[in-house]
Design a protein around this motif. Structure first.
Motif, PDB file in Angstrom:
ATOM      1  N   HIS A   1      67.190 -94.766  48.338  1.00  0.00           N
ATOM      2  CA  HIS A   1      67.291 -96.289  47.908  1.00  0.00           C
ATOM      3  C   HIS A   1      67.537 -96.501  46.327  1.00  0.00           C
ATOM      4  O   HIS A   1      68.369 -97.217  45.933  1.00  0.00           O
ATOM      5  CB  HIS A   1      66.379 -97.172  48.237  1.00  0.00           C
ATOM      6  CG  HIS A   1      65.060 -96.964  47.634  1.00  0.00           C
ATOM      7  ND1 HIS A   1      64.385 -95.938  48.036  1.00  0.00           N
ATOM      8  CD2 HIS A   1      64.620 -97.770  46.804  1.00  0.00           C
ATOM      9  CE1 HIS A   1      63.246 -96.068  47.195  1.00  0.00           C
ATOM     10  NE2 HIS A   1      63.348 -97.315  46.563  1.00  0.00           N
ATOM     11  N   TRP A   2      67.041 -95.566  45.645  1.00  0.00           N
ATOM     12  CA  TRP A   2      67.276 -95.539  43.983  1.00  0.00           C
ATOM     13  C   TRP A   2      68.384 -94.938  43.540  1.00  0.00           C
ATOM     14  O   TRP A   2      68.789 -94.937  42.264  1.00  0.00           O
ATOM     15  CB  TRP A   2      65.768 -95.328  43.551  1.00  0.00           C
ATOM     16  CG  TRP A   2      65.533 -93.978  43.902  1.00  0.00           C
ATOM     17  CD1 TRP A   2      64.496 -93.600  44.864  1.00  0.00           C
ATOM     18  CD2 TRP A   2      65.746 -92.375  43.553  1.00  0.00           C
ATOM     19  NE1 TRP A   2      64.144 -92.260  45.289  1.00  0.00           N
ATOM     20  CE2 TRP A   2      65.015 -91.476  44.476  1.00  0.00           C
ATOM     21  CE3 TRP A   2      66.773 -92.020  42.692  1.00  0.00           C
ATOM     22  CZ2 TRP A   2      65.213 -90.063  44.107  1.00  0.00           C
ATOM     23  CZ3 TRP A   2      66.867 -90.594  42.625  1.00  0.00           C
ATOM     24  CH2 TRP A   2      66.290 -89.692  43.390  1.00  0.00           C
ATOM     25  N   CYS A   3      69.154 -94.089  44.321  1.00  0.00           N
ATOM     26  CA  CYS A   3      70.283 -93.375  43.688  1.00  0.00           C
ATOM     27  C   CYS A   3      71.465 -94.141  43.356  1.00  0.00           C
ATOM     28  O   CYS A   3      71.694 -95.009  44.050  1.00  0.00           O
ATOM     29  CB  CYS A   3      70.684 -92.375  44.900  1.00  0.00           C
ATOM     30  SG  CYS A   3      72.081 -91.336  44.230  1.00  0.00           S
ATOM     31  N   THR A   4      71.763 -94.010  42.043  1.00  0.00           N
ATOM     32  CA  THR A   4      72.930 -94.677  41.385  1.00  0.00           C
ATOM     33  C   THR A   4      74.238 -93.784  40.931  1.00  0.00           C
ATOM     34  O   THR A   4      75.017 -94.060  40.624  1.00  0.00           O
ATOM     35  CB  THR A   4      72.687 -95.424  40.075  1.00  0.00           C
ATOM     36  OG1 THR A   4      72.010 -94.588  39.306  1.00  0.00           O
ATOM     37  CG2 THR A   4      71.540 -96.466  40.506  1.00  0.00           C
TER      38      THR A   4
ATOM     39  N   HIS B   1      70.714 -86.656  43.250  1.00  0.00           N
ATOM     40  CA  HIS B   1      70.817 -88.082  43.476  1.00  0.00           C
ATOM     41  C   HIS B   1      69.919 -88.319  42.142  1.00  0.00           C
ATOM     42  O   HIS B   1      69.002 -87.541  41.616  1.00  0.00           O
ATOM     43  CB  HIS B   1      69.746 -88.589  44.260  1.00  0.00           C
ATOM     44  CG  HIS B   1      70.309 -87.936  45.858  1.00  0.00           C
ATOM     45  ND1 HIS B   1      71.595 -88.539  46.333  1.00  0.00           N
ATOM     46  CD2 HIS B   1      69.881 -87.056  46.833  1.00  0.00           C
ATOM     47  CE1 HIS B   1      71.791 -87.955  47.472  1.00  0.00           C
ATOM     48  NE2 HIS B   1      70.908 -86.895  47.704  1.00  0.00           N
TER      49      HIS B   1
ATOM     50  N   SER C   1      68.636 -91.645  39.288  1.00  0.00           N
ATOM     51  CA  SER C   1      68.400 -93.057  39.279  1.00  0.00           C
ATOM     52  C   SER C   1      69.177 -93.710  38.038  1.00  0.00           C
ATOM     53  O   SER C   1      69.559 -93.013  37.056  1.00  0.00           O
ATOM     54  CB  SER C   1      66.880 -93.479  39.550  1.00  0.00           C
ATOM     55  OG  SER C   1      66.374 -93.125  38.053  1.00  0.00           O
TER      56      SER C   1
ATOM     57  N   ARG D   1      64.642 -90.831  33.865  1.00  0.00           N
ATOM     58  CA  ARG D   1      65.297 -91.110  35.223  1.00  0.00           C
ATOM     59  C   ARG D   1      64.621 -90.259  36.377  1.00  0.00           C
ATOM     60  O   ARG D   1      63.843 -89.428  36.082  1.00  0.00           O
ATOM     61  CB  ARG D   1      66.657 -91.112  35.124  1.00  0.00           C
ATOM     62  CG  ARG D   1      67.320 -89.797  34.934  1.00  0.00           C
ATOM     63  CD  ARG D   1      68.728 -89.825  34.831  1.00  0.00           C
ATOM     64  NE  ARG D   1      68.833 -88.357  34.120  1.00  0.00           N
ATOM     65  CZ  ARG D   1      70.324 -87.966  34.242  1.00  0.00           C
ATOM     66  NH1 ARG D   1      71.277 -88.438  34.808  1.00  0.00           N
ATOM     67  NH2 ARG D   1      70.461 -86.836  33.952  1.00  0.00           N
ATOM     68  N   LEU D   2      64.782 -90.647  37.519  1.00  0.00           N
ATOM     69  CA  LEU D   2      64.431 -89.882  38.638  1.00  0.00           C
ATOM     70  C   LEU D   2      65.817 -89.149  38.919  1.00  0.00           C
ATOM     71  O   LEU D   2      66.897 -89.398  38.991  1.00  0.00           O
ATOM     72  CB  LEU D   2      64.203 -90.815  39.829  1.00  0.00           C
ATOM     73  CG  LEU D   2      63.133 -91.659  39.723  1.00  0.00           C
ATOM     74  CD1 LEU D   2      63.040 -92.483  41.058  1.00  0.00           C
ATOM     75  CD2 LEU D   2      61.900 -90.903  39.928  1.00  0.00           C
TER      76      LEU D   2
END
Length: 137
Positions: A38-41, A57, A59, A80-81
């Motif tokens: 859900h956090w992947c941008t 992936h 964030s 970031r993640l």
């Protein structure tokens, strides 16, 4: 007679785990669908990785900017993640990255990231103490 229920006895719903998204990706020029947290941008189309296992992936980022005297602000740290799409759970475990001067520096597991954040808070307190000293000098 009314009996009050203690606050500790009230059950609160457990939040649902966010559901992953299916996102398009280009892998060696071929469109595929990957499951993103859900956090992947990450723009997986623009990345066009050579192999499916190279898809990762990321964030959004948080930046630490330092304003220099008489010059433009400078990016010191970025965090970031990041998580891979490998076949093992370990490969897919999100890590916190700390990039120094826009160069990847560290990949931290969540507990290590918590310790690093505690160190940053202590560092910030030291910076404030130095600023107070400089003002009073």
């Amino acid at each position: 007679m009314t009996v009050a229920t203690p606050a500790s006895a009230v059950s609160t719903p457990i939040p649902a785990q966010p559901t992953p998204n299916l996102s398009p990706a280009l892998v060696n020029g071929q469109r595929v669908w990957v499951e993103c947290p859900h956090w992947c941008t990450e723009d997986h189309i623009a990345a066009n990785e050579r192999h499916l296992e190279d898809v990762c992936h990321t964030s959004g980022a948080a930046d630490l900017i330092a304003a220099r005297k008489d010059s433009a602000p400078h990016l010191l740290l970025l965090t970031r993640l990041i998580a891979g799409t490998g076949s093992t759970a370990e490969d897919r475990q999100p890590l916190v990255t700390i990039d120094v001067d826009d160069v990847t520096g560290m990949y931290l597991e969540p507990a290590d990231a918590d310790r690093f954040a505690d160190d940053l808070v202590a560092f910030a307190q030291q910076v404030r103490a130095l600023a107070r000293t400089a003002r009073g000098a």
